[in-house]
Design a protein around this motif. Structure first.
Motif, PDB file in Angstrom:
ATOM      1  N   ALA A  49       0.740  -1.417  -0.061  1.00 53.51           N
ATOM      2  CA  ALA A  49       0.095  -0.027   0.010  1.00 53.51           C
ATOM      3  C   ALA A  49       0.781   1.284  -0.019  1.00 53.51           C
ATOM      4  O   ALA A  49       1.944   1.219   0.444  1.00 53.51           O
ATOM      5  N   LEU A  50       0.348   2.369  -0.669  1.00 52.46           N
ATOM      6  CA  LEU A  50       0.771   3.534  -0.474  1.00 52.46           C
ATOM      7  C   LEU A  50       0.579   4.393   0.512  1.00 52.46           C
ATOM      8  O   LEU A  50      -0.674   4.572   0.765  1.00 52.46           O
ATOM      9  N   LEU A  51       1.418   4.781   1.584  1.00 48.59           N
ATOM     10  CA  LEU A  51       1.291   5.717   2.798  1.00 48.59           C
ATOM     11  C   LEU A  51       1.610   7.043   2.489  1.00 48.59           C
ATOM     12  O   LEU A  51       2.866   7.360   1.893  1.00 48.59           O
ATOM     13  N   PHE A  52       1.040   7.877   2.884  1.00 42.53           N
ATOM     14  CA  PHE A  52       1.450   9.349   2.930  1.00 42.53           C
ATOM     15  C   PHE A  52       1.118  10.149   4.029  1.00 42.53           C
ATOM     16  O   PHE A  52      -0.196   9.974   4.621  1.00 42.53           O
ATOM     17  N   ALA A  53       1.836  10.861   4.504  1.00 44.40           N
ATOM     18  CA  ALA A  53       1.773  11.960   5.506  1.00 44.40           C
ATOM     19  C   ALA A  53       0.880  13.448   4.977  1.00 44.40           C
ATOM     20  O   ALA A  53       1.299  13.761   3.953  1.00 44.40           O
ATOM     21  N   ASP A  54       0.086  13.925   5.974  1.00 43.23           N
ATOM     22  CA  ASP A  54      -0.659  14.922   5.544  1.00 43.23           C
ATOM     23  C   ASP A  54      -0.744  15.921   6.762  1.00 43.23           C
ATOM     24  O   ASP A  54      -1.274  15.901   7.755  1.00 43.23           O
ATOM     25  N   ASP A  55       0.127  17.119   6.615  1.00 42.42           N
ATOM     26  CA  ASP A  55       0.538  17.832   7.634  1.00 42.42           C
ATOM     27  C   ASP A  55      -0.276  19.123   7.868  1.00 42.42           C
ATOM     28  O   ASP A  55      -0.071  19.881   8.840  1.00 42.42           O
ATOM     29  N   VAL A  56      -1.346  19.076   7.086  1.00 41.80           N
ATOM     30  CA  VAL A  56      -2.377  20.269   7.092  1.00 41.80           C
ATOM     31  C   VAL A  56      -3.552  19.453   7.744  1.00 41.80           C
ATOM     32  O   VAL A  56      -4.160  19.772   9.008  1.00 41.80           O
TER      33      VAL A  56
END
Length: 440
Positions: free
Chosen positions: A422-429
């Motif tokens: 799976a593709l994980l990504f962080a979202d800092d807003v």
């Protein structure tokens, strides 16, 4: 005191005016599609008293709202309520480490433009306090819903990069690299950690320090951004800046591996060629369509232009003194991503969970401030063949802002691939970690 208040009031008025007049003065505009690829269209540079600025108001995600993904994909939230999640690292047991950090707030303000830009950018939600910690995510039994959260390491100083080599975990603060003895299964780091070596930290115009280990674990590569837009803070504070550094893991000693890279925010090994690649944020304040941020292979002892030129030998006439000798050596980047997209995450995908993306690169674009209309605010996929980009970038994850560009729900940063592909990504807003899989 009256004089100081008058100065700040004037700056506030100019900042408001810049918001109202966003985009004014940009006479020559370029189709954004023509600024992606090996040979981007580069218009004539402009100069501004106050550069055009536009940022939507950071509002976060409400209810079940989520980013949009392409047909055939599914997105789910695996963590929320974080404090500026930036970088992700998947551990051998499937746990995920989330680095939570933001700028240390120590940058010297040397120009009115910096004050104005800071006021404008703070509206987006990107300027809030970071957690100064690493949080561990662990999938709950049964596998549904958000994952468990555990504070794994705290009391850090604007952390960003993170790497695991054997039983040693490295974390890059803005001013040093810390190392910890990693014990599998722990939800709280038991080792207090020691400093491996220092990193450039004076002024901190660009504070993030990306981190990548060599395949044999003997070296660490560090993205060290410039201390200015184009040296307005003086060259003396650019020592070991605008560069990729190479750090010896045995001694902590370092050297400049490659230079002239204004702000290298993501580092990865390209799996076919084995070459080091970086994503780089280019300079501001010479137009909405200058200069394209880019991704490129990084040559040892290579020079990539900053501050004297961009995208090869395009001279930046604002920089004094000029250095034609260095401009002549400037290496043209391999692939433009578009102007002011603010690329912050790079991942060469090698998994099987999303087979249509195997062998290419995902790039997270954190989004523009020095441009109207907005650019970035998406995750794109760049196909590769024979170790090089082989086609146009394709948006894969979008929907981070409203259609009228007034509200910002999220902004993608760090990327990772979990054990299931799976593709994980962080979202800092949005202060969220998202997981993208194939739709079942």
């Amino acid at each position: 005191m009256k004089h100081k208040q008058g100065w700040w009031n004037a700056l506030g008025l100019v900042a408001v005016s810049s918001l109202v007049l966003t985009g004014c003065g940009d006479k020559e505009r370029v189709d954004p599609a023509k600024q992606v690829g090996a040979n981007p269209v580069l218009p004539k540079a402009q100069d501004f008293m106050v550069p055009p600025m536009q940022v939507p108001d950071g509002v976060g995600w409400k209810g079940d709202a989520a980013p949009k993904v392409l047909a055939g994909l599914k997105i789910e939230k695996i963590a929320s309520g974080l404090l500026h999640p930036r970088t992700l690292l998947v551990l051998p047991n499937g746990d995920v480490l989330v680095v939570e950090g933001n700028g240390p707030g120590e940058e010297a303000v040397t120009t009115p433009k910096q004050v104005i830009a800071g006021m404008v950018k703070s509206k987006s939600g990107k300027g809030g306090k970071g957690g100064n910690r690493v949080t561990l995510l662990r999938k709950k039994p049964g596998g549904s819903g958000e994952w468990e959260q555990h504070v794994y390491i705290d009391k850090l100083h604007s952390p960003f990069g993170i790497q695991l080599v054997g039983d040693t975990l490295y974390v890059a603060n803005t001013g040093n690299i810390m190392k910890y003895r990693y014990t599998p299964g722990e939800t709280r780091m038991s080792d207090p950690g020691t400093e491996l070596g220092d990193l450039p930290s004076t002024v901190n115009h660009h504070w993030t320090k990306a981190l990548l280990a060599s395949p044999d674990g003997r070296k660490l590569y560090v993205g060290s951004g410039s201390n200015s837009n184009i040296t307005e803070n003086g060259m003396e504070v650019e020592y070991r800046r605008a560069a990729v550094l190479e750090v010896d893991t045995a001694t902590g000693g370092s050297r400049v591996f490659a230079s002239g890279l204004r702000n290298p925010t993501g580092l990865q090994w390209e799996p076919t060629s084995g070459k080091l690649w970086a994503i780089v944020n280019e300079r501001d304040e010479i137009g909405a369509d200058l200069v394209p941020d880019y991704m490129t292979s990084v040559q040892e002892k290579g020079f990539y232009g900053w501050p004297y030129s961009y995208f090869g030998q395009h001279v930046d006439h604002r920089v004094m003194p000029q250095r034609p000798d260095l401009v002549a050596k400037a290496i043209k980047p391999d692939y433009a991503l578009g102007s002011h997209v603010a690329a912050l995450g790079l991942l060469f995908y090698t998994g099987n969970g999303l087979p249509q993306y195997k062998g290419g690169a995902f790039v997270s674009e954190h989004g523009s401030w020095d441009r109207s209309p907005l650019s970035g605010y998406q995750i794109v996929y760049v196909p590769f063949a024979n170790g090089m980009p082989s086609g146009p970038a394709q948006p894969v994850v979008t929907g981070f802002h409203s259609a009228d560009e007034k509200s910002l729900f999220g902004a993608p940063v760090g990327l990772a691939q979990d054990a299931e592909g799976a593709l994980l990504f962080a979202d800092d807003v949005g202060n969220v970690v998202w997981r993208v899989t194939a739709a079942r």
